[in-house]
Each structure stands twice: as structure tokens, then as C-alpha cells.
Design a protein around this motif. Structure first.
Motif, PDB file in Angstrom:
ATOM      1  N   LEU A  16      25.861  35.092  34.311  1.00 53.60           N
ATOM      2  CA  LEU A  16      27.093  35.844  34.520  1.00 53.60           C
ATOM      3  C   LEU A  16      27.935  35.234  35.632  1.00 53.60           C
ATOM      4  CD1 LEU A  16      25.883  39.563  34.313  1.00 53.60           C
ATOM      5  CD2 LEU A  16      26.883  38.154  32.502  1.00 53.60           C
ATOM      6  N   HIS A  17      27.267  34.617  36.608  1.00 56.91           N
ATOM      7  CA  HIS A  17      27.994  34.002  37.718  1.00 56.91           C
ATOM      8  C   HIS A  17      28.836  32.832  37.204  1.00 56.91           C
ATOM      9  CE1 HIS A  17      24.384  35.430  40.405  1.00 56.91           C
ATOM     10  NE2 HIS A  17      24.954  36.414  39.730  1.00 56.91           N
ATOM     11  N   GLY A  18      28.249  32.030  36.334  1.00 55.28           N
ATOM     12  CA  GLY A  18      28.997  30.931  35.738  1.00 55.28           C
ATOM     13  C   GLY A  18      30.083  31.418  34.809  1.00 55.28           C
ATOM     14  N   LEU A  19      29.813  32.512  34.094  1.00 50.27           N
ATOM     15  CA  LEU A  19      30.809  33.092  33.201  1.00 50.27           C
ATOM     16  C   LEU A  19      32.042  33.528  33.989  1.00 50.27           C
ATOM     17  CD1 LEU A  19      31.652  34.143  30.397  1.00 50.27           C
ATOM     18  CD2 LEU A  19      30.402  36.256  30.921  1.00 50.27           C
ATOM     19  N   ALA A  20      31.826  34.229  35.095  1.00 47.66           N
ATOM     20  CA  ALA A  20      32.941  34.697  35.914  1.00 47.66           C
ATOM     21  C   ALA A  20      33.718  33.524  36.503  1.00 47.66           C
ATOM     22  CB  ALA A  20      32.434  35.611  37.026  1.00 47.66           C
ATOM     23  N   ALA A  21      33.007  32.487  36.907  1.00 49.47           N
ATOM     24  CA  ALA A  21      33.672  31.322  37.497  1.00 49.47           C
ATOM     25  C   ALA A  21      34.640  30.686  36.513  1.00 49.47           C
ATOM     26  CB  ALA A  21      32.632  30.312  37.959  1.00 49.47           C
TER      27      ALA A  21
ATOM     28  N   HIS B  16      39.787  31.075  35.406  1.00 50.66           N
ATOM     29  CA  HIS B  16      40.790  30.093  35.022  1.00 50.66           C
ATOM     30  C   HIS B  16      41.530  30.497  33.752  1.00 50.66           C
ATOM     31  CE1 HIS B  16      39.423  27.333  38.095  1.00 50.66           C
ATOM     32  NE2 HIS B  16      38.180  27.531  37.700  1.00 50.66           N
ATOM     33  N   ASP B  17      40.942  31.393  33.006  1.00 48.50           N
ATOM     34  CA  ASP B  17      41.528  31.867  31.757  1.00 48.50           C
ATOM     35  C   ASP B  17      42.271  33.181  31.993  1.00 48.50           C
ATOM     36  OD1 ASP B  17      42.046  32.882  29.243  1.00 48.50           O
ATOM     37  OD2 ASP B  17      39.959  33.027  28.630  1.00 48.50           O
ATOM     38  N   LEU B  18      41.527  34.228  32.264  1.00 48.15           N
ATOM     39  CA  LEU B  18      42.124  35.545  32.454  1.00 48.15           C
ATOM     40  C   LEU B  18      42.981  35.621  33.714  1.00 48.15           C
ATOM     41  CD1 LEU B  18      39.055  37.688  31.384  1.00 48.15           C
ATOM     42  CD2 LEU B  18      41.199  37.469  30.147  1.00 48.15           C
TER      43      LEU B  18
ATOM     44  N   VAL C 100      38.330  38.777  38.042  1.00 46.02           N
ATOM     45  CA  VAL C 100      36.968  38.838  37.497  1.00 46.02           C
ATOM     46  C   VAL C 100      35.986  38.581  38.628  1.00 46.02           C
ATOM     47  CG1 VAL C 100      35.385  37.979  35.751  1.00 46.02           C
ATOM     48  CG2 VAL C 100      37.858  37.851  35.342  1.00 46.02           C
ATOM     49  N   ASN C 101      35.131  39.542  38.915  1.00 46.95           N
ATOM     50  CA  ASN C 101      34.177  39.395  40.008  1.00 46.95           C
ATOM     51  C   ASN C 101      32.788  39.894  39.619  1.00 46.95           C
ATOM     52  OD1 ASN C 101      35.764  38.407  42.471  1.00 46.95           O
ATOM     53  ND2 ASN C 101      37.053  40.092  41.744  1.00 46.95           N
ATOM     54  N   ILE C 102      31.823  39.500  40.419  1.00 50.64           N
ATOM     55  CA  ILE C 102      30.421  39.895  40.240  1.00 50.64           C
ATOM     56  C   ILE C 102      30.015  40.799  41.396  1.00 50.64           C
ATOM     57  CG2 ILE C 102      28.035  39.067  40.206  1.00 50.64           C
ATOM     58  CD1 ILE C 102      29.470  38.138  37.743  1.00 50.64           C
TER      59      ILE C 102
ATOM     60  N   ARG D 117      43.973  47.786  45.752  1.00 53.87           N
ATOM     61  CA  ARG D 117      43.763  47.230  47.092  1.00 53.87           C
ATOM     62  C   ARG D 117      43.198  45.808  47.034  1.00 53.87           C
ATOM     63  NH1 ARG D 117      45.967  49.878  51.600  1.00 53.87           N
ATOM     64  NH2 ARG D 117      46.283  52.042  50.981  1.00 53.87           N
ATOM     65  N   THR D 118      42.564  45.479  45.929  1.00 56.63           N
ATOM     66  CA  THR D 118      42.019  44.133  45.754  1.00 56.63           C
ATOM     67  C   THR D 118      43.028  43.309  44.961  1.00 56.63           C
ATOM     68  OG1 THR D 118      39.748  44.958  45.770  1.00 56.63           O
ATOM     69  CG2 THR D 118      40.124  42.783  44.812  1.00 56.63           C
ATOM     70  N   THR D 119      43.567  42.281  45.609  1.00 57.21           N
ATOM     71  CA  THR D 119      44.599  41.476  44.952  1.00 57.21           C
ATOM     72  C   THR D 119      44.293  39.984  44.922  1.00 57.21           C
ATOM     73  OG1 THR D 119      45.819  41.291  47.041  1.00 57.21           O
ATOM     74  CG2 THR D 119      46.407  43.130  45.577  1.00 57.21           C
ATOM     75  N   ALA D 120      43.376  39.520  45.753  1.00 57.60           N
ATOM     76  CA  ALA D 120      43.141  38.076  45.834  1.00 57.60           C
ATOM     77  C   ALA D 120      41.659  37.711  45.835  1.00 57.60           C
ATOM     78  CB  ALA D 120      43.822  37.497  47.085  1.00 57.60           C
ATOM     79  N   THR D 121      40.802  38.646  45.479  1.00 56.38           N
ATOM     80  CA  THR D 121      39.366  38.364  45.372  1.00 56.38           C
ATOM     81  C   THR D 121      39.083  38.009  43.925  1.00 56.38           C
ATOM     82  OG1 THR D 121      38.905  39.957  47.135  1.00 56.38           O
ATOM     83  CG2 THR D 121      37.049  39.252  45.761  1.00 56.38           C
ATOM     84  N   GLN D 122      38.708  36.773  43.695  1.00 57.33           N
ATOM     85  CA  GLN D 122      38.571  36.267  42.333  1.00 57.33           C
ATOM     86  C   GLN D 122      37.316  35.417  42.204  1.00 57.33           C
ATOM     87  OE1 GLN D 122      39.161  36.620  39.221  1.00 57.33           O
ATOM     88  NE2 GLN D 122      41.188  35.721  38.805  1.00 57.33           N
ATOM     89  N   ALA D 123      36.513  35.711  41.169  1.00 55.40           N
ATOM     90  CA  ALA D 123      35.293  34.953  40.855  1.00 55.40           C
ATOM     91  C   ALA D 123      34.312  34.917  42.026  1.00 55.40           C
ATOM     92  CB  ALA D 123      35.648  33.537  40.413  1.00 55.40           C
ATOM     93  N   GLU D 124      34.241  36.013  42.768  1.00 56.43           N
ATOM     94  CA  GLU D 124      33.325  36.106  43.900  1.00 56.43           C
ATOM     95  C   GLU D 124      32.060  36.872  43.513  1.00 56.43           C
ATOM     96  OE1 GLU D 124      33.365  34.719  46.835  1.00 56.43           O
ATOM     97  OE2 GLU D 124      35.304  33.749  46.513  1.00 56.43           O
ATOM     98  N   ILE D 125      30.987  36.580  44.211  1.00 57.60           N
ATOM     99  CA  ILE D 125      29.736  37.330  44.079  1.00 57.60           C
ATOM    100  C   ILE D 125      29.616  38.203  45.321  1.00 57.60           C
ATOM    101  CG2 ILE D 125      27.227  37.204  43.875  1.00 57.60           C
ATOM    102  CD1 ILE D 125      27.623  34.371  42.705  1.00 57.60           C
ATOM    103  N   VAL D 126      29.776  39.500  45.137  1.00 58.27           N
ATOM    104  CA  VAL D 126      29.727  40.433  46.262  1.00 58.27           C
ATOM    105  C   VAL D 126      28.351  41.089  46.287  1.00 58.27           C
ATOM    106  CG1 VAL D 126      30.785  42.436  47.361  1.00 58.27           C
ATOM    107  CG2 VAL D 126      32.200  40.834  46.041  1.00 58.27           C
ATOM    108  N   ARG D 127      27.615  40.838  47.339  1.00 62.75           N
ATOM    109  CA  ARG D 127      26.235  41.319  47.448  1.00 62.75           C
ATOM    110  C   ARG D 127      26.180  42.701  48.103  1.00 62.75           C
ATOM    111  NH1 ARG D 127      26.740  36.055  47.618  1.00 62.75           N
ATOM    112  NH2 ARG D 127      25.197  34.711  46.618  1.00 62.75           N
ATOM    113  N   VAL D 128      25.471  43.608  47.469  1.00 66.72           N
ATOM    114  CA  VAL D 128      25.242  44.948  48.027  1.00 66.72           C
ATOM    115  C   VAL D 128      23.733  45.149  47.984  1.00 66.72           C
ATOM    116  CG1 VAL D 128      25.872  47.389  47.920  1.00 66.72           C
ATOM    117  CG2 VAL D 128      27.430  45.669  46.985  1.00 66.72           C
ATOM    118  N   ASN D 129      23.062  44.607  48.976  1.00 64.62           N
ATOM    119  CA  ASN D 129      21.604  44.490  48.897  1.00 64.62           C
ATOM    120  C   ASN D 129      20.857  44.932  50.148  1.00 64.62           C
ATOM    121  OD1 ASN D 129      22.266  42.438  50.627  1.00 64.62           O
ATOM    122  ND2 ASN D 129      21.756  40.773  49.221  1.00 64.62           N
TER     123      ASN D 129
END
Length: 257
Positions: free
Chosen positions: A170-175, A179-181, A188-190, A238-250
Motif C-alpha cells: 500500500l505504501h508503494g501504491l500511495a507513492a 502522481h496520478d490523482l 493520498v496518504n497512509i 485543514r490538510t492541504t499539502a500532506t501527500q503520499a506520507e506514512i503517518v505512524r500512530v503507534n
């Protein structure tokens, strides 16, 4: 904080319990119109829908099987028809496929059914999900996708080859999707949870072991609602420039004993 989700059209897959349920409720509290999918637990999904309605949200329940592309297409199609479009997609549904039941500890002992069905459902299923939702999301003025991963994609676990590989995919998919969406303004984020609790408990880990594990992490283990809050924020205005990031909630980094 105003998140700009009032009236937004949201689809959360796998929302009959856990992170999906909490995300659906959080969207509803922000005034969003929320569709939730379930696979086998319609009664649980109906209960969540009742909670959404009680939170002044609009709820729509639709069946979806992550391993069946035609089921995915139908769920997305029904949602878009019901709401007249789609602004937010949360890919939270999972297919366990016995991934954690009687799993071998050595890869040479793994059976084909412990690999391909799990990999295809959790990776290819989400590919089909995004593919079906993409046209509607492109037409949104606030298109957002969050795919829910797992920290097993990074730390691994004995016998979780297929599940961990699918989630890492999924990480590669979002990356690539950025470039498309992204050309049409879709973010698109993880979100990557680790061990996640529901009301202080875990569905598998015993309480005593959970307490010992949790004390090793700098913030302790998150609740499903904590993960949901991150999902909702990433899907907000509120989120306008976070793109293709992996946000960890761990729960942070484990302390060294």
C-alpha cells in the motif's frame, strides 16, 4: 477546530468495528455523510449506522468483500449513487484469511493459501477500491484517500509474510497514486497503526502482557479513536499539502530495556 467536513461524502470500508467504526463516528460528528461497508457482520454495521445517525450524521450501510472486485465496484457504485459523488475514501477493510491462525514459523512450511489470497485481497483489493472511487474523487473539491496500513509492514512478525507484504505494498501504491490523482487535487496518504486498543483492551493480547508491552512505549498504545482522529484530520480541509506520507500512530518508539 473546524475541519471542513460538513456535508462531505465519505466511504469507510470495514467499519463495523475497531478503527473503521471510530473513523466513521468521527466523520459523522463533523457533519459528514458516511457510508460504511461490512463483509459478514451486518448486525454490527447496522449498530454503527445507528450510532452515526445519533451523532447527527447520515449513514449508509453497504456489503463489500475485499477479495471480490465485483463486490468492491458495487459498494462504491451504490455509495456514489446514494450521495451523488464522493469526497473521502478510507480503505480500512482487511482480509485475515487465517493469517494469524495456525501460521507456520518457517517460510518453507507456508501453504499457498496462506500467501496469495491474503496478498491479493489486502493489496489488490485496495487497488480495485481506489480504481473504482477515483472518478468521483477527481470531481470532488476536497478529494482525500487514506489507506490503513500496519506497523507489521516495517517490524514484521513470525508468519505474517503475506499480510505484512500486502500492507507494505500500500505504501508503494500511495507513492504512485500521488502522481496520478494528485493532478486533480486528490491527497493520498497512509496511516500506520501499531498495536491498537479498544477501550483499553486488545482482541488477542492478554491484559497482563499488554500492560508489560505498553509500558515500553513512550506514549503507550493508542486507542482506535486516536487512529481515527488522524485519519479524519488527513481527510479534512485543514490538510492541504500532506501527500503520499506514512503517518505512524503507534505509541512512539519502544524504550530500550
Amino acid at each position: 477546530m473546524e475541519l471542513g467536513l460538513q456535508g462531505k461524502r465519505v466511504l469507510v470500508t470495514g467499519a463495523s468495528s475497531g478503527i473503521g467504526r471510530e473513523a466513521a463516528l468521527a466523520f459523522a460528528r463533523e457533519g459528514a455523510r458516511v457510508a460504511i461497508t461490512y463483509n459478514s457482520r451486518k448486525d454490527a454495521a447496522d449498530r454503527v449506522a445507528a450510532e452515526l445517525t445519533a451523532a447527527d450524521g447520515e449513514a449508509f450501510v453497504v456489503p463489500m468483500e475485499l477479495s471480490a472486485p465485483e463486490s468492491i465496484a458495487d459498494a462504491v457504485g451504490q455509495t456514489v449513487e446514494r450521495f451523488g459523488g464522493l469526497d473521502v475514501l478510507v480503505g480500512n477493510a482487511v482480509f485475515w484469511g487465517g493469517a494469524f491462525d495456525d501460521r507456520p514459523t518457517r517460510i518453507e512450511d507456508a501453504k499457498p493459501e496462506q500467501w496469495l489470497p491474503i496478498l491479493r485481497a489486502n493489496l489488490e483489493g485496495n487497488f480495485h477500491l481506489v480504481q473504482q472511487a477515483a472518478p468521483a474523487l477527481r470531481n470532488s473539491d476536497q478529494g482525500r484517500i487514506v489507506l490503513v496500513s500496519t506497523d507489521l509492514a516495517e517490524r514484521g512478525m513470525t508468519g505474517s509474510w503475506a499480510y505484512g507484504s500486502a500492507k507494505a505494498g500500500l505504501h508503494g501504491l500511495a507513492a504512485s497514486l500521488q502522481h496520478d490523482l494528485g493532478q486533480d487535487g486528490v491527497l493520498v496518504n497512509i496511516v500506520m497503526p501499531g498495536i491498537t486498543l479498544e477501550n483499553g483492551t486488545h482482541r488477542v493480547i492478554p491484559a497482563e502482557a499488554l500492560s508489560q508491552l505498553s509500558s515500553r512505549f513512550t506514549a503507550g498504545f493508542p486507542e482506535a479513536a486516536d487512529v481515527a482522529a488522524t485519519i479524519v484530520y488527513l481527510c479534512s480541509a485543514r490538510t492541504t499539502a500532506t501527500q503520499a506520507e506514512i503517518v505512524r500512530v503507534n505509541g512512539g518508539t519502544a524504550r530500550v530495556a
